[in-house]
Design a protein around this motif. Sequence first.
Motif, PDB file in Angstrom:
ATOM      1  N   ILE A   1      30.039   0.120  56.356  1.00 13.40           N
ATOM      2  CA  ILE A   1      30.151   0.273  57.842  1.00 13.40           C
ATOM      3  C   ILE A   1      31.811   0.598  58.071  1.00 13.40           C
ATOM      4  O   ILE A   1      32.191   1.120  59.014  1.00 13.40           O
ATOM      5  CB  ILE A   1      30.147  -1.451  58.471  1.00 13.40           C
ATOM      6  CG1 ILE A   1      28.687  -1.699  58.284  1.00 13.40           C
ATOM      7  CG2 ILE A   1      30.643  -1.436  59.653  1.00 13.40           C
ATOM      8  CD1 ILE A   1      28.235  -3.095  58.661  1.00 13.40           C
ATOM      9  N   LEU A   2      32.745   0.011  57.114  1.00 17.62           N
ATOM     10  CA  LEU A   2      34.097   0.326  57.076  1.00 17.62           C
ATOM     11  C   LEU A   2      34.314   1.852  56.712  1.00 17.62           C
ATOM     12  O   LEU A   2      35.484   2.331  57.134  1.00 17.62           O
ATOM     13  CB  LEU A   2      35.040  -0.571  56.337  1.00 17.62           C
ATOM     14  CG  LEU A   2      34.804  -2.194  56.850  1.00 17.62           C
ATOM     15  CD1 LEU A   2      35.632  -2.784  55.686  1.00 17.62           C
ATOM     16  CD2 LEU A   2      35.745  -2.233  58.078  1.00 17.62           C
ATOM     17  N   GLY A   3      33.518   2.332  56.218  1.00 16.73           N
ATOM     18  CA  GLY A   3      33.929   3.978  55.817  1.00 16.73           C
ATOM     19  C   GLY A   3      34.645   4.004  54.473  1.00 16.73           C
ATOM     20  O   GLY A   3      35.241   4.942  54.060  1.00 16.73           O
ATOM     21  N   ALA A   4      34.603   2.694  53.698  1.00 16.26           N
ATOM     22  CA  ALA A   4      35.406   2.840  52.322  1.00 16.26           C
ATOM     23  C   ALA A   4      34.413   3.046  51.476  1.00 16.26           C
ATOM     24  O   ALA A   4      33.862   2.394  50.686  1.00 16.26           O
ATOM     25  CB  ALA A   4      35.743   1.182  52.404  1.00 16.26           C
ATOM     26  N   THR A   5      34.287   4.326  51.325  1.00 20.07           N
ATOM     27  CA  THR A   5      33.092   4.923  50.231  1.00 20.07           C
ATOM     28  C   THR A   5      33.640   5.866  49.236  1.00 20.07           C
ATOM     29  O   THR A   5      34.895   6.383  49.366  1.00 20.07           O
ATOM     30  CB  THR A   5      32.117   5.771  50.883  1.00 20.07           C
ATOM     31  OG1 THR A   5      33.178   6.801  51.726  1.00 20.07           O
ATOM     32  CG2 THR A   5      31.345   5.005  52.079  1.00 20.07           C
ATOM     33  N   PRO A   6      33.123   5.712  48.062  1.00 22.35           N
ATOM     34  CA  PRO A   6      32.170   4.771  47.763  1.00 22.35           C
ATOM     35  C   PRO A   6      32.644   3.441  47.741  1.00 22.35           C
ATOM     36  O   PRO A   6      33.642   3.045  47.458  1.00 22.35           O
ATOM     37  CB  PRO A   6      31.568   5.298  46.346  1.00 22.35           C
ATOM     38  CG  PRO A   6      32.862   5.720  45.600  1.00 22.35           C
ATOM     39  CD  PRO A   6      33.684   6.447  46.820  1.00 22.35           C
ATOM     40  N   PRO A   7      31.456   2.445  48.008  1.00 22.09           N
ATOM     41  CA  PRO A   7      31.992   1.210  47.929  1.00 22.09           C
ATOM     42  C   PRO A   7      32.647   0.620  46.825  1.00 22.09           C
ATOM     43  O   PRO A   7      32.250   1.167  45.756  1.00 22.09           O
ATOM     44  CB  PRO A   7      30.427   0.328  48.077  1.00 22.09           C
ATOM     45  CG  PRO A   7      29.685   1.368  48.899  1.00 22.09           C
ATOM     46  CD  PRO A   7      29.979   2.820  48.325  1.00 22.09           C
ATOM     47  N   ALA A   8      33.093  -0.500  47.028  1.00 21.62           N
ATOM     48  CA  ALA A   8      34.082  -0.791  45.873  1.00 21.62           C
ATOM     49  C   ALA A   8      33.061  -1.431  44.459  1.00 21.62           C
ATOM     50  O   ALA A   8      33.571  -1.227  43.504  1.00 21.62           O
ATOM     51  CB  ALA A   8      35.037  -2.344  46.145  1.00 21.62           C
ATOM     52  N   ALA A   9      31.789  -1.826  44.769  1.00 24.93           N
ATOM     53  CA  ALA A   9      31.076  -2.287  43.859  1.00 24.93           C
ATOM     54  C   ALA A   9      30.596  -1.094  42.775  1.00 24.93           C
ATOM     55  O   ALA A   9      30.226  -1.156  41.785  1.00 24.93           O
ATOM     56  CB  ALA A   9      29.503  -2.804  44.321  1.00 24.93           C
ATOM     57  N   PHE A  10      30.652   0.213  43.228  1.00 21.20           N
ATOM     58  CA  PHE A  10      30.435   1.367  42.618  1.00 21.20           C
ATOM     59  C   PHE A  10      31.576   2.242  42.079  1.00 21.20           C
ATOM     60  O   PHE A  10      31.618   2.964  41.087  1.00 21.20           O
ATOM     61  CB  PHE A  10      29.602   2.336  43.595  1.00 21.20           C
ATOM     62  CG  PHE A  10      28.366   1.737  44.036  1.00 21.20           C
ATOM     63  CD1 PHE A  10      27.261   1.302  42.942  1.00 21.20           C
ATOM     64  CD2 PHE A  10      27.977   1.608  45.196  1.00 21.20           C
ATOM     65  CE1 PHE A  10      26.007   0.818  43.368  1.00 21.20           C
ATOM     66  CE2 PHE A  10      26.726   0.911  45.897  1.00 21.20           C
ATOM     67  CZ  PHE A  10      25.771   0.421  44.669  1.00 21.20           C
ATOM     68  N   SER A  11      32.785   1.832  42.686  1.00 21.38           N
ATOM     69  CA  SER A  11      34.096   2.635  42.427  1.00 21.38           C
ATOM     70  C   SER A  11      34.961   1.880  41.374  1.00 21.38           C
ATOM     71  O   SER A  11      35.743   2.210  40.546  1.00 21.38           O
ATOM     72  CB  SER A  11      34.797   2.946  43.336  1.00 21.38           C
ATOM     73  OG  SER A  11      35.065   1.784  44.248  1.00 21.38           O
ATOM     74  N   ASN A  12      34.436   0.545  41.354  1.00 20.73           N
ATOM     75  CA  ASN A  12      35.496  -0.310  40.527  1.00 20.73           C
ATOM     76  C   ASN A  12      34.479  -0.942  39.211  1.00 20.73           C
ATOM     77  O   ASN A  12      33.777  -1.876  39.767  1.00 20.73           O
ATOM     78  CB  ASN A  12      36.135  -1.223  41.133  1.00 20.73           C
ATOM     79  CG  ASN A  12      37.063  -2.231  40.339  1.00 20.73           C
ATOM     80  OD1 ASN A  12      37.097  -2.328  38.974  1.00 20.73           O
ATOM     81  ND2 ASN A  12      37.899  -2.708  40.845  1.00 20.73           N
ATOM     82  N   PRO A  13      34.446  -0.613  38.138  1.00 18.92           N
ATOM     83  CA  PRO A  13      33.555  -1.198  37.119  1.00 18.92           C
ATOM     84  C   PRO A  13      33.651  -2.777  36.880  1.00 18.92           C
ATOM     85  O   PRO A  13      32.764  -3.439  36.340  1.00 18.92           O
ATOM     86  CB  PRO A  13      34.118  -0.434  35.777  1.00 18.92           C
ATOM     87  CG  PRO A  13      34.771   0.925  36.417  1.00 18.92           C
ATOM     88  CD  PRO A  13      35.471   0.389  37.412  1.00 18.92           C
TER      89      PRO A  13
END
Length: 223
Positions: free
Chosen positions: A56-68
Motif C-alpha cells: 500500500i505504501l509503495g515500499a517495494t519489494p516489501p521488507a519481508a522479501f528484501s531483508n533476509p
Amino acid sequence: MTFPFDIALVWLDLVGVFFFAVSGSLLAARKQFDIVGSLLLASLVSLGGGVIRDIILGATPPAAFSNPAYLVPPLLATFLVYFLFSSVERFTSLLVLFDAGGLALFCITGTLKALSFGVNPVAAVLLGVTTAVGGGLLRDITANEVPQLFNSRDLYAVPAFSGAALTTVLWVTGAFNAVTACVVAALVFAFRVVAWRRSWHIPLAVNGWHRAGVDSGESRGRD
C-alpha cells in the motif's frame, strides 16, 4: 527517516514477527499440521500484515522479501514449537498471549512506517491496524478458523485501533520515544488479553440483536 529510527523500526518489527509466528505455529500444531504446514502458517501470520502495508505504501519489494532477517523468526518459532509444544499444549491461552504481543507491536510499527512515509495521520492509523490484524486474518482463514477479527464475542481490532491512534498522537505531538512506545505496547497487550479473558465486546451490527449464549448468561470457559 534517520538511520537509528530505521534500525529501531526493524527490530520492533522482527520481535512482532516472532510473536505472531509462534501463534501461527501453535495453531498449526493444534490443527495437527506437519512441520512444513507449521512453517507456512507461521510465515503467513507473521509477514502477511507487513507485506500488505508495504504494498500500500509503495515500499517495494516489501521488507519481508528484501531483508533476509525477516525469514529467521518464522523458522525459529516453527522449531521452538516443534520441540516444546508437547510440554506447553495444556496452556490454551498461550496462542492468545503471543498473538496479543504481535498485535501490540505491529499496530505501532505499521503506524510509524506509514507516518515516516508522509501518510496523513488518519490513514496512518488505518495502516497500523491493517498491519496488526492482517496476518491474523490470513492465519485464521487458512487454518479454517473463525477469524478473531470477526468474532462478535471478542475484541481484536479495537485494541489495535487504540494503539495505532496513541502512536499517531504521540508522533504528531513529538512525544514518541522508546519509553512511550513501550507504554503503548503494554497498554495494547493488556487491553487485548483482558478483553479476551473477560469476553468484552462491542454492539452488533444491528440494534436489538443479541449474542447467542453471551447475552443470555452463558459464559465461555477460559483456561
